[in-house]
Design a protein around this motif. Structure first.
Motif, PDB file in Angstrom:
ATOM      1  N   MET A   1       0.805  -0.541  -0.434  1.00  0.00           N
ATOM      2  CA  MET A   1       0.364  -0.378  -0.060  1.00  0.00           C
ATOM      3  C   MET A   1       0.787   1.393  -0.293  1.00  0.00           C
ATOM      4  SD  MET A   1      -3.136   1.375   2.673  1.00  0.00           S
ATOM      5  CE  MET A   1      -1.452   1.650   4.288  1.00  0.00           C
ATOM      6  N   ALA A   2       0.264   1.771  -0.931  1.00  0.00           N
ATOM      7  CA  ALA A   2       0.947   3.351  -0.766  1.00  0.00           C
ATOM      8  C   ALA A   2       1.592   4.395   0.227  1.00  0.00           C
ATOM      9  CB  ALA A   2       0.926   4.150  -1.866  1.00  0.00           C
ATOM     10  N   PHE A   3       1.975   4.868   0.924  1.00  0.00           N
ATOM     11  CA  PHE A   3       1.265   6.091   1.168  1.00  0.00           C
ATOM     12  C   PHE A   3       0.796   7.237   1.158  1.00  0.00           C
ATOM     13  CE2 PHE A   3       3.622   9.374   4.643  1.00  0.00           C
ATOM     14  CZ  PHE A   3       3.693   8.886   5.366  1.00  0.00           C
ATOM     15  N   LEU A   4       0.936   8.027   0.332  1.00  0.00           N
ATOM     16  CA  LEU A   4       0.644   8.452  -0.367  1.00  0.00           C
ATOM     17  C   LEU A   4      -0.105   7.978  -1.749  1.00  0.00           C
ATOM     18  CD1 LEU A   4      -1.518  12.161   0.457  1.00  0.00           C
ATOM     19  CD2 LEU A   4       0.456  12.197  -1.061  1.00  0.00           C
ATOM     20  N   GLU A   5      -1.070   8.629  -2.021  1.00  0.00           N
ATOM     21  CA  GLU A   5      -2.062   8.174  -3.538  1.00  0.00           C
ATOM     22  C   GLU A   5      -2.432   8.590  -3.803  1.00  0.00           C
ATOM     23  OE1 GLU A   5      -3.066   3.757  -4.730  1.00  0.00           O
ATOM     24  OE2 GLU A   5      -1.514   4.152  -6.270  1.00  0.00           O
ATOM     25  N   ILE A   6      -2.447   9.772  -4.962  1.00  0.00           N
ATOM     26  CA  ILE A   6      -3.198  10.521  -5.365  1.00  0.00           C
ATOM     27  C   ILE A   6      -3.901  10.092  -7.324  1.00  0.00           C
ATOM     28  CG2 ILE A   6      -3.008  13.044  -6.449  1.00  0.00           C
ATOM     29  CD1 ILE A   6      -1.373  13.620  -4.494  1.00  0.00           C
ATOM     30  N   LYS A   7      -4.467  10.309  -6.905  1.00  0.00           N
ATOM     31  CA  LYS A   7      -5.104   9.273  -8.910  1.00  0.00           C
ATOM     32  C   LYS A   7      -6.255  10.663  -9.049  1.00  0.00           C
ATOM     33  CE  LYS A   7      -5.266   4.096  -8.213  1.00  0.00           C
ATOM     34  NZ  LYS A   7      -6.049   3.220  -7.773  1.00  0.00           N
ATOM     35  N   ASN A   8      -5.679  10.823 -10.728  1.00  0.00           N
ATOM     36  CA  ASN A   8      -6.811  11.381 -11.585  1.00  0.00           C
ATOM     37  C   ASN A   8      -7.314  12.055 -10.798  1.00  0.00           C
ATOM     38  OD1 ASN A   8      -6.920   8.387 -12.136  1.00  0.00           O
ATOM     39  ND2 ASN A   8      -6.137   9.963 -13.595  1.00  0.00           N
TER      40      ASN A   8
ATOM     41  N   ASP B   1      -9.199  19.377   9.829  1.00  0.00           N
ATOM     42  CA  ASP B   1      -8.100  19.584  10.419  1.00  0.00           C
ATOM     43  C   ASP B   1      -7.684  18.075  10.609  1.00  0.00           C
ATOM     44  OD1 ASP B   1     -10.936  19.444  10.657  1.00  0.00           O
ATOM     45  OD2 ASP B   1     -11.207  19.392  13.050  1.00  0.00           O
ATOM     46  N   GLU B   2      -8.953  17.298  10.957  1.00  0.00           N
ATOM     47  CA  GLU B   2      -8.680  15.835  10.803  1.00  0.00           C
ATOM     48  C   GLU B   2      -7.554  15.608  10.093  1.00  0.00           C
ATOM     49  OE1 GLU B   2     -13.262  14.275  11.640  1.00  0.00           O
ATOM     50  OE2 GLU B   2     -12.484  14.859   9.452  1.00  0.00           O
ATOM     51  N   ARG B   3      -6.949  16.268   8.945  1.00  0.00           N
ATOM     52  CA  ARG B   3      -6.037  15.544   7.829  1.00  0.00           C
ATOM     53  C   ARG B   3      -4.953  15.786   8.351  1.00  0.00           C
ATOM     54  NH1 ARG B   3      -7.863  17.488   1.966  1.00  0.00           N
ATOM     55  NH2 ARG B   3     -10.039  17.130   2.407  1.00  0.00           N
ATOM     56  N   ALA B   4      -4.745  16.973   9.271  1.00  0.00           N
ATOM     57  CA  ALA B   4      -3.672  17.182  10.281  1.00  0.00           C
ATOM     58  C   ALA B   4      -3.465  16.745  11.459  1.00  0.00           C
ATOM     59  CB  ALA B   4      -3.749  18.539  10.991  1.00  0.00           C
ATOM     60  N   ASN B   5      -4.151  16.126  11.668  1.00  0.00           N
ATOM     61  CA  ASN B   5      -4.114  15.551  13.475  1.00  0.00           C
ATOM     62  C   ASN B   5      -4.167  13.732  12.251  1.00  0.00           C
ATOM     63  OD1 ASN B   5      -4.347  17.207  15.040  1.00  0.00           O
ATOM     64  ND2 ASN B   5      -6.438  17.009  15.277  1.00  0.00           N
ATOM     65  N   SER B   6      -4.199  13.446  11.240  1.00  0.00           N
ATOM     66  CA  SER B   6      -3.876  12.586  10.700  1.00  0.00           C
ATOM     67  C   SER B   6      -1.982  12.093  10.369  1.00  0.00           C
ATOM     68  CB  SER B   6      -4.237  11.394   8.983  1.00  0.00           C
ATOM     69  OG  SER B   6      -5.897  12.081   9.724  1.00  0.00           O
ATOM     70  N   GLY B   7      -1.996  13.336  10.452  1.00  0.00           N
ATOM     71  CA  GLY B   7      -0.689  12.977  10.043  1.00  0.00           C
ATOM     72  C   GLY B   7       0.070  14.537   8.740  1.00  0.00           C
ATOM     73  N   VAL B   8      -0.663  14.489   7.877  1.00  0.00           N
ATOM     74  CA  VAL B   8      -0.175  16.089   7.117  1.00  0.00           C
ATOM     75  C   VAL B   8      -0.112  17.056   7.579  1.00  0.00           C
ATOM     76  CG1 VAL B   8      -1.559  17.248   4.651  1.00  0.00           C
ATOM     77  CG2 VAL B   8      -1.896  14.559   5.756  1.00  0.00           C
ATOM     78  N   PHE B   9       0.811  17.915   7.324  1.00  0.00           N
ATOM     79  CA  PHE B   9       1.360  19.043   7.082  1.00  0.00           C
ATOM     80  C   PHE B   9       2.191  19.956   6.002  1.00  0.00           C
ATOM     81  CE2 PHE B   9       4.200  22.507   8.886  1.00  0.00           C
ATOM     82  CZ  PHE B   9       3.750  23.197   9.848  1.00  0.00           C
ATOM     83  N   LEU B  10       0.730  21.293   6.162  1.00  0.00           N
ATOM     84  CA  LEU B  10       1.200  21.875   5.079  1.00  0.00           C
ATOM     85  C   LEU B  10       1.877  23.270   5.675  1.00  0.00           C
ATOM     86  CD1 LEU B  10       1.693  23.387   1.578  1.00  0.00           C
ATOM     87  CD2 LEU B  10      -0.981  24.376   2.464  1.00  0.00           C
ATOM     88  N   ALA B  11       3.625  23.603   5.199  1.00  0.00           N
ATOM     89  CA  ALA B  11       3.911  24.650   5.418  1.00  0.00           C
ATOM     90  C   ALA B  11       3.544  25.617   4.431  1.00  0.00           C
ATOM     91  CB  ALA B  11       5.737  23.857   5.632  1.00  0.00           C
ATOM     92  N   PHE B  12       3.124  26.174   4.866  1.00  0.00           N
ATOM     93  CA  PHE B  12       2.793  27.660   3.890  1.00  0.00           C
ATOM     94  C   PHE B  12       3.864  28.300   3.167  1.00  0.00           C
ATOM     95  CE2 PHE B  12      -0.980  26.748   6.195  1.00  0.00           C
ATOM     96  CZ  PHE B  12      -1.924  26.942   5.328  1.00  0.00           C
TER      97      PHE B  12
ATOM     98  N   ASP C   1       3.678  13.303   9.456  1.00  0.00           N
ATOM     99  CA  ASP C   1       4.064  12.084   8.954  1.00  0.00           C
ATOM    100  C   ASP C   1       4.494  12.433   7.283  1.00  0.00           C
ATOM    101  OD1 ASP C   1       3.925  10.225  10.976  1.00  0.00           O
ATOM    102  OD2 ASP C   1       2.018   9.566  10.688  1.00  0.00           O
ATOM    103  N   PHE C   2       3.985  13.078   7.007  1.00  0.00           N
ATOM    104  CA  PHE C   2       3.688  13.624   5.444  1.00  0.00           C
ATOM    105  C   PHE C   2       3.734  15.279   5.019  1.00  0.00           C
ATOM    106  CE2 PHE C   2       1.358  14.779   1.448  1.00  0.00           C
ATOM    107  CZ  PHE C   2       2.478  14.415   0.406  1.00  0.00           C
ATOM    108  N   CYS C   3       4.720  15.947   4.985  1.00  0.00           N
ATOM    109  CA  CYS C   3       5.185  17.324   5.258  1.00  0.00           C
ATOM    110  C   CYS C   3       5.428  18.028   3.415  1.00  0.00           C
ATOM    111  CB  CYS C   3       6.575  17.168   5.875  1.00  0.00           C
ATOM    112  SG  CYS C   3       7.059  17.210   7.523  1.00  0.00           S
TER     113      CYS C   3
ATOM    114  N   ARG D   1       8.559   9.029   7.625  1.00  0.00           N
ATOM    115  CA  ARG D   1       7.648   9.801   6.875  1.00  0.00           C
ATOM    116  C   ARG D   1       8.095  10.189   5.327  1.00  0.00           C
ATOM    117  NH1 ARG D   1      10.368  13.231  11.123  1.00  0.00           N
ATOM    118  NH2 ARG D   1       8.069  13.235  12.319  1.00  0.00           N
ATOM    119  N   ALA D   2       7.578  11.575   4.707  1.00  0.00           N
ATOM    120  CA  ALA D   2       7.677  11.610   3.491  1.00  0.00           C
ATOM    121  C   ALA D   2       7.953  12.994   3.575  1.00  0.00           C
ATOM    122  CB  ALA D   2       6.621  10.875   2.446  1.00  0.00           C
ATOM    123  N   PHE D   3       8.330  13.811   2.599  1.00  0.00           N
ATOM    124  CA  PHE D   3       8.561  15.135   2.102  1.00  0.00           C
ATOM    125  C   PHE D   3       7.875  15.449   0.541  1.00  0.00           C
ATOM    126  CE2 PHE D   3      11.424  14.608   5.475  1.00  0.00           C
ATOM    127  CZ  PHE D   3      10.768  15.728   6.410  1.00  0.00           C
TER     128      PHE D   3
END
Lengths: 247, 206
Positions: free
Chosen positions: A1-8, A75-86, A167-169, A198-200
């Motif tokens: 299973m991929a860590f992050l998978e963006i499809k179409n 907020d759920e995405r952030a708490n699941s481990g997604v972080f966006l440095a603006f 986990d994902f920055c 962790r992935a970036f």
């Protein structure tokens, strides 16, 4: 299973379609860089992943650690481990940086079913990360991002990232507005966080950042989708030839 | 009320610690070289405040935060009269409205012919938390002197979407994010010790 998978993935702002059939797979431990000319949709991509309400996803999917990311609130995405440095961190007058981070970390802990950090644990964690990134007590006392230079804002974004341990920055144009010294501090902050779980995703215009943070993959994004992928040498070619061939 | 020295009035919900700030119109006369400072947290009832800068170098600094809920219809009227030259005034008014509440705000700065070199500033901002809340703001500048610095502004809108998103993107849930932003917005002009009153209102209304 991929860590992050963006499809179409297709997304629009207002009536303007910006992401057009965008696909990308990122595995744990990987560093990906997306490069592209102005207006290619790089910042839209980062906002869509983080869940900005102004962007509407019209087709496609994003799966993060096996979960449907698009079904989650920001907020759920952030708490699941997604972080966006603006790219342009928002100034929050009147909101103290320490209180802001305490609220954020405890929101995450609550989400994960953990008890709040007490004052001592919080201060210890805050000081450790701050010292490592050269964030002073005085900076922590100021309201979030208020009165900071462009470089200091980017440093604070990196500091928030180190503090929250996502986990994902996603780093959106981390290098813009930074002099070489600040760039080194920020890059070092990223590199020490480069761990197998962790992935970036680095979003940048220039190859310069990639001298300091070495990516496993480089993707070229034009008009809402990836048009070429390769390793770090692709960035060097791009620096030489520009985006002209991709338009 | 006539004042003889620099005076600072602070009031919560219409009651000032220095004096009773009731629903009756209140007039403050500020003598030369004196300053009148007021912090007011308004939750209900009308406020009419008239400040006369009655001597050279008299100053006033007025900060009002209003929090309106339910079907409350209120009005706040602040009038500053620059009776003498070299006087200065500043008014900052910030509001939050929810439900079907309505605020009518009148802010008046008067500068007669002879009152040269005066400074008069007024800024009103309101955040609407519902589509049915409303604000009617009427800033009025009546200036006859020709060598003065004056400004006024009024802005009414919703909470800034980008500010909210920044907090959400750090894992802070929507309700908490709103409270943090709204609280910082009003606490910017209020004494720190009033935080509890603002918290109480936020817990009930946001």
């Amino acid at each position: 299973m991929a860590f992050l998978e963006i499809k179409n993935l297709c997304a629009k702002v207002g009536e303007k379609q910006i992401l057009k059939d965008f696909s990308l797979t990122i595995n744990e431990g990987e560093i990906h860089a997306i490069m592209g000319p102005n207006g290619s949709g790089k910042s839209t991509l980062s906002n869509v992943i983080a869940g900005h309400p102004a962007y509407e996803v019209t087709a496609g999917s994003i799966t993060f650690k096996g979960q449907d990311l698009l079904a989650m609130r920001a907020d759920e995405r952030a708490n699941s481990g997604v972080f966006l440095a603006f790219q342009y961190p928002t100034e929050l007058p009147g909101v103290g940086t320490a209180l802001f981070l305490k609220t954020a970390i405890n929101a995450k802990r609550k989400f994960l079913g953990l008890p709040d950090l007490d004052a001592v644990q919080f201060m210890k964690r805050l000081k450790t990360r701050a010292t490592a990134l050269g964030v002073t007590d005085e900076m922590l006392k100021r309201p979030v991002n208020v009165g900071f230079s462009g470089g200091e804002k980017k440093k604070m974004e990196t500091f928030q990232m180190a503090f929250l341990e996502p986990d994902f920055c996603i780093l959106d144009e981390m290098d813009s507005g930074l002099d070489i010294d600040a760039l080194r501090v920020v890059a070092n902050g990223v590199n020490v966080m480069h761990e197998p779980h962790r992935a970036f995703l680095l979003i940048t215009h220039y190859q310069r950042l990639l001298d300091y943070i070495v990516p496993d993959f480089v993707h070229i994004m034009v008009d809402g989708k990836i048009v070429q992928s390769g390793d770090k040498t692709l960035a060097l070619q791009l620096e030489e030839k520009g985006y002209e061939n991709y338009k | 009320m006539k004042i003889t020295n620099n005076i600072s009035l602070t009031g919560y919900n219409g009651v000032l610690t220095e004096t009773v700030f009731g629903t009756e119109p209140m007039e403050i006369v500020v003598p030369e070289n004196s300053e009148f400072t007021a912090h007011i947290l308004h939750i209900s009832g009308p406020i009419t405040l008239r400040v006369i800068l009655n001597g050279e170098y008299a100053k006033c600094d007025i900060k009002i935060a209003y929090l309106s809920n339910k079907n409350n219809h209120n009005n706040i009227k602040v009038e500053v009269i620059h009776q003498y030259k070299n006087t200065a005034s500043s008014q900052v008014i910030k509001g939050i409205l929810t439900d079907t509440s309505k605020m009518v705000f009148d802010g008046i700065i008067r500068i007669p012919f002879d009152s040269q070199k005066c400074d008069g500033h007024q800024n009103h901002r309101a955040i609407l938390l519902s589509d049915t809340a409303s604000v009617q703001a009427t800033p009025e500048l009546e200036i006859y002197a020709d060598d003065v610095k004056c400004s006024h502004g009024s802005a009414v809108g919703a909470l800034d979407e980008n500010h909210l998103f920044y907090l959400l993107s750090r894992g802070i849930p929507m309700d908490e994010a709103k409270k943090i932003l709204l609280k910082s917005y009003v606490m910017e002009i209020l004494p720190e010790t009033w935080e509890q009153y603002v918290d109480e209102w936020m817990d009930e209304n946001v």
